[in-house]
Design a protein around this motif. Structure first.
Motif, PDB file in Angstrom:
ATOM      1  N   ARG A 138       0.921  -1.327   0.056  1.00  0.00           N
ATOM      2  CA  ARG A 138      -0.055  -0.012   0.043  1.00  0.00           C
ATOM      3  C   ARG A 138       0.886   1.134  -0.021  1.00  0.00           C
ATOM      4  NH1 ARG A 138      -3.939  -2.039  -0.516  1.00  0.00           N
ATOM      5  NH2 ARG A 138      -5.958  -0.244  -0.378  1.00  0.00           N
ATOM      6  N   GLU A 139       2.225   1.123   0.353  1.00  0.00           N
ATOM      7  CA  GLU A 139       3.218   2.301   0.565  1.00  0.00           C
ATOM      8  C   GLU A 139       3.720   2.494  -0.937  1.00  0.00           C
ATOM      9  OE1 GLU A 139       5.527   2.598   3.955  1.00  0.00           O
ATOM     10  OE2 GLU A 139       4.181   1.459   5.064  1.00  0.00           O
ATOM     11  N   HIS A 140       3.746   3.812  -1.440  1.00  0.00           N
ATOM     12  CA  HIS A 140       4.493   4.066  -2.576  1.00  0.00           C
ATOM     13  C   HIS A 140       4.146   3.344  -3.875  1.00  0.00           C
ATOM     14  CE1 HIS A 140       6.853   5.896   0.441  1.00  0.00           C
ATOM     15  NE2 HIS A 140       7.256   4.896   0.961  1.00  0.00           N
ATOM     16  N   VAL A 141       2.714   2.979  -3.909  1.00  0.00           N
ATOM     17  CA  VAL A 141       2.290   2.581  -5.180  1.00  0.00           C
ATOM     18  C   VAL A 141       2.001   3.802  -6.066  1.00  0.00           C
ATOM     19  CG1 VAL A 141       0.391   1.141  -6.036  1.00  0.00           C
ATOM     20  CG2 VAL A 141       1.280   0.407  -4.102  1.00  0.00           C
ATOM     21  N   ASP A 142       2.468   3.585  -7.226  1.00  0.00           N
ATOM     22  CA  ASP A 142       2.176   4.901  -8.287  1.00  0.00           C
ATOM     23  C   ASP A 142       0.839   4.660  -8.790  1.00  0.00           C
ATOM     24  OD1 ASP A 142       2.805   3.273 -10.443  1.00  0.00           O
ATOM     25  OD2 ASP A 142       4.951   3.958 -10.573  1.00  0.00           O
ATOM     26  N   ASN A 143       0.517   5.676  -9.625  1.00  0.00           N
ATOM     27  CA  ASN A 143      -0.713   5.698 -10.176  1.00  0.00           C
ATOM     28  C   ASN A 143      -0.849   4.582 -11.258  1.00  0.00           C
ATOM     29  OD1 ASN A 143      -1.677   7.658  -8.560  1.00  0.00           O
ATOM     30  ND2 ASN A 143      -1.682   9.295 -10.093  1.00  0.00           N
ATOM     31  N   ASP A 144       0.071   4.411 -11.871  1.00  0.00           N
ATOM     32  CA  ASP A 144       0.091   3.570 -13.173  1.00  0.00           C
ATOM     33  C   ASP A 144       0.047   2.093 -12.484  1.00  0.00           C
ATOM     34  OD1 ASP A 144       0.481   5.405 -14.917  1.00  0.00           O
ATOM     35  OD2 ASP A 144       2.500   5.294 -15.173  1.00  0.00           O
ATOM     36  N   GLU A 145       0.647   1.672 -11.325  1.00  0.00           N
ATOM     37  CA  GLU A 145       0.433   0.387 -10.595  1.00  0.00           C
ATOM     38  C   GLU A 145      -1.043   0.182 -10.237  1.00  0.00           C
ATOM     39  OE1 GLU A 145       1.239  -3.180  -9.716  1.00  0.00           O
ATOM     40  OE2 GLU A 145       2.320  -2.176 -10.780  1.00  0.00           O
ATOM     41  N   LYS A 146      -1.590   1.348  -9.664  1.00  0.00           N
ATOM     42  CA  LYS A 146      -3.127   1.097  -9.498  1.00  0.00           C
ATOM     43  C   LYS A 146      -4.046   0.689 -10.599  1.00  0.00           C
ATOM     44  CE  LYS A 146      -2.433   4.172  -5.403  1.00  0.00           C
ATOM     45  NZ  LYS A 146      -2.533   5.541  -5.151  1.00  0.00           N
ATOM     46  N   LYS A 147      -3.777   1.381 -11.562  1.00  0.00           N
ATOM     47  CA  LYS A 147      -4.394   1.357 -12.868  1.00  0.00           C
ATOM     48  C   LYS A 147      -4.071  -0.204 -13.393  1.00  0.00           C
ATOM     49  CE  LYS A 147      -4.771   2.725 -17.666  1.00  0.00           C
ATOM     50  NZ  LYS A 147      -4.616   3.717 -18.821  1.00  0.00           N
ATOM     51  N   ARG A 148      -2.757  -0.500 -13.207  1.00  0.00           N
ATOM     52  CA  ARG A 148      -2.556  -1.883 -13.832  1.00  0.00           C
ATOM     53  C   ARG A 148      -3.187  -2.829 -13.082  1.00  0.00           C
ATOM     54  NH1 ARG A 148       2.436   0.178 -15.248  1.00  0.00           N
ATOM     55  NH2 ARG A 148       3.169  -0.303 -13.094  1.00  0.00           N
ATOM     56  N   ALA A 149      -3.633  -2.706 -11.566  1.00  0.00           N
ATOM     57  CA  ALA A 149      -3.968  -3.755 -10.703  1.00  0.00           C
ATOM     58  C   ALA A 149      -5.549  -3.643 -10.994  1.00  0.00           C
ATOM     59  CB  ALA A 149      -3.649  -3.342  -9.165  1.00  0.00           C
ATOM     60  N   MET A 150      -6.069  -2.721 -11.254  1.00  0.00           N
ATOM     61  CA  MET A 150      -7.634  -2.469 -11.579  1.00  0.00           C
ATOM     62  C   MET A 150      -7.914  -3.077 -12.897  1.00  0.00           C
ATOM     63  SD  MET A 150     -10.704  -1.936 -11.040  1.00  0.00           S
ATOM     64  CE  MET A 150     -10.850  -0.876  -9.716  1.00  0.00           C
ATOM     65  N   MET A 151      -6.935  -3.041 -14.050  1.00  0.00           N
ATOM     66  CA  MET A 151      -7.338  -3.588 -15.307  1.00  0.00           C
ATOM     67  C   MET A 151      -7.232  -4.931 -15.221  1.00  0.00           C
ATOM     68  SD  MET A 151      -8.458  -1.135 -17.129  1.00  0.00           S
ATOM     69  CE  MET A 151      -9.110  -0.112 -15.621  1.00  0.00           C
ATOM     70  N   ALA A 152      -6.151  -5.631 -14.382  1.00  0.00           N
ATOM     71  CA  ALA A 152      -5.881  -6.984 -13.999  1.00  0.00           C
ATOM     72  C   ALA A 152      -7.316  -7.621 -13.521  1.00  0.00           C
ATOM     73  CB  ALA A 152      -4.730  -7.260 -13.442  1.00  0.00           C
ATOM     74  N   LEU A 153      -7.907  -6.807 -12.738  1.00  0.00           N
ATOM     75  CA  LEU A 153      -9.196  -7.461 -12.069  1.00  0.00           C
ATOM     76  C   LEU A 153     -10.209  -7.417 -13.188  1.00  0.00           C
ATOM     77  CD1 LEU A 153      -9.367  -5.335  -8.783  1.00  0.00           C
ATOM     78  CD2 LEU A 153      -9.018  -7.883  -9.015  1.00  0.00           C
ATOM     79  N   VAL A 154     -10.434  -6.209 -13.947  1.00  0.00           N
ATOM     80  CA  VAL A 154     -11.417  -6.278 -15.107  1.00  0.00           C
ATOM     81  C   VAL A 154     -11.060  -7.504 -16.007  1.00  0.00           C
ATOM     82  CG1 VAL A 154     -12.472  -4.853 -17.027  1.00  0.00           C
ATOM     83  CG2 VAL A 154     -11.728  -3.864 -14.875  1.00  0.00           C
ATOM     84  N   GLU A 155     -10.006  -7.694 -16.449  1.00  0.00           N
ATOM     85  CA  GLU A 155      -9.452  -8.610 -17.242  1.00  0.00           C
ATOM     86  C   GLU A 155      -9.785 -10.158 -16.903  1.00  0.00           C
ATOM     87  OE1 GLU A 155      -8.595  -8.594 -20.693  1.00  0.00           O
ATOM     88  OE2 GLU A 155      -9.174  -6.709 -20.441  1.00  0.00           O
ATOM     89  N   ALA A 156      -9.537 -10.166 -15.544  1.00  0.00           N
ATOM     90  CA  ALA A 156     -10.070 -11.638 -15.037  1.00  0.00           C
ATOM     91  C   ALA A 156     -11.463 -11.952 -14.798  1.00  0.00           C
ATOM     92  CB  ALA A 156      -9.196 -11.651 -13.618  1.00  0.00           C
TER      93      ALA A 156
END
Length: 193
Positions: free
Chosen positions: A55-73
């Motif tokens: 949860r620390e030092h997670v940049d916006n691009d990493e958050k986007k990648r994580a959300m898109m991985a949920l959508v793709e799954a």
């Protein structure tokens, strides 16, 4: 009629013409486009209450990648409000187990619970009933997908934080009942069918 400049706020949508769609692989581009607009919550990509490895030092691009991985799954993440071919609102509504722990009193043995953790309407569109319509659609969506209980974590209007989780009065007006607190500001509220 004079043309608006590109800096003018958009007109408030007619609530009769709003449609609500689930975020899926097919609607992913609408979700991404909405979150990447100026003023949109691209700083969080609605990952604040979802599991991240760190949860620390997670940049916006990493958050986007994580959300898109949920959508793709195919993991449910929420719904979009659309008017005149444009996305105008977002609600994070999904099975509670797809989020990290939302309250210290949460009983993880309960099943069939969906959580509403975020409502986002662009500033220029606020005050016209869109948030309420989005909440109504999120409730309908969760029950249609099999929820037995919907849980939400809104705050009082005077709260200095967490306003993205909605206001307590909105949920009371729709029959939610308060079951406790999550921290010092967030009310745990439930609606059952």
């Amino acid at each position: 009629m004079p043309r608006r400049s590109s800096g003018s706020p958009p007109e408030k949508p007619d609530l009769i013409n709003i449609r609500f769609v689930e975020v899926t692989r097919a609607t992913r581009v609408d979700f991404e486009g909405f979150f990447e607009q100026p003023g949109a919550p691209k700083y969080c990509w609605c990952m604040a209450w979802r599991n991240l490895s760190s949860r620390e030092h997670v940049d916006n691009d990493e958050k986007k990648r994580a959300m898109m991985a949920l959508v793709e799954a195919g993991t449910p993440v929420g719904i979009l409000a659309q008017a005149d071919g444009k996305t105008v609102g977002w609600c994070s509504v999904a099975p509670r187990q797809t989020y990290r722990k939302l309250s210290r009193h949460q009983d993880d043995s309960e099943t069939g619970i969906w959580s509403i953790v975020c409502l986002y309407v662009p500033r220029a569109l606020r005050g016209g009933g869109l948030a309420g319509a989005l909440l109504d659609a999120a409730i309908d969506h969760a029950f249609a997908k099999g929820a037995g209980t919907i849980e939400a974590y809104p705050v009082d209007k005077a709260s200095p934080s967490y306003s993205f989780m909605g206001f307590r009065d909105m949920f009371l007006a729709r029959g939610f009942r308060e079951t406790g607190m999550a921290g010092s500001r967030r009310h745990v509220m439930r609606l059952e069918r």
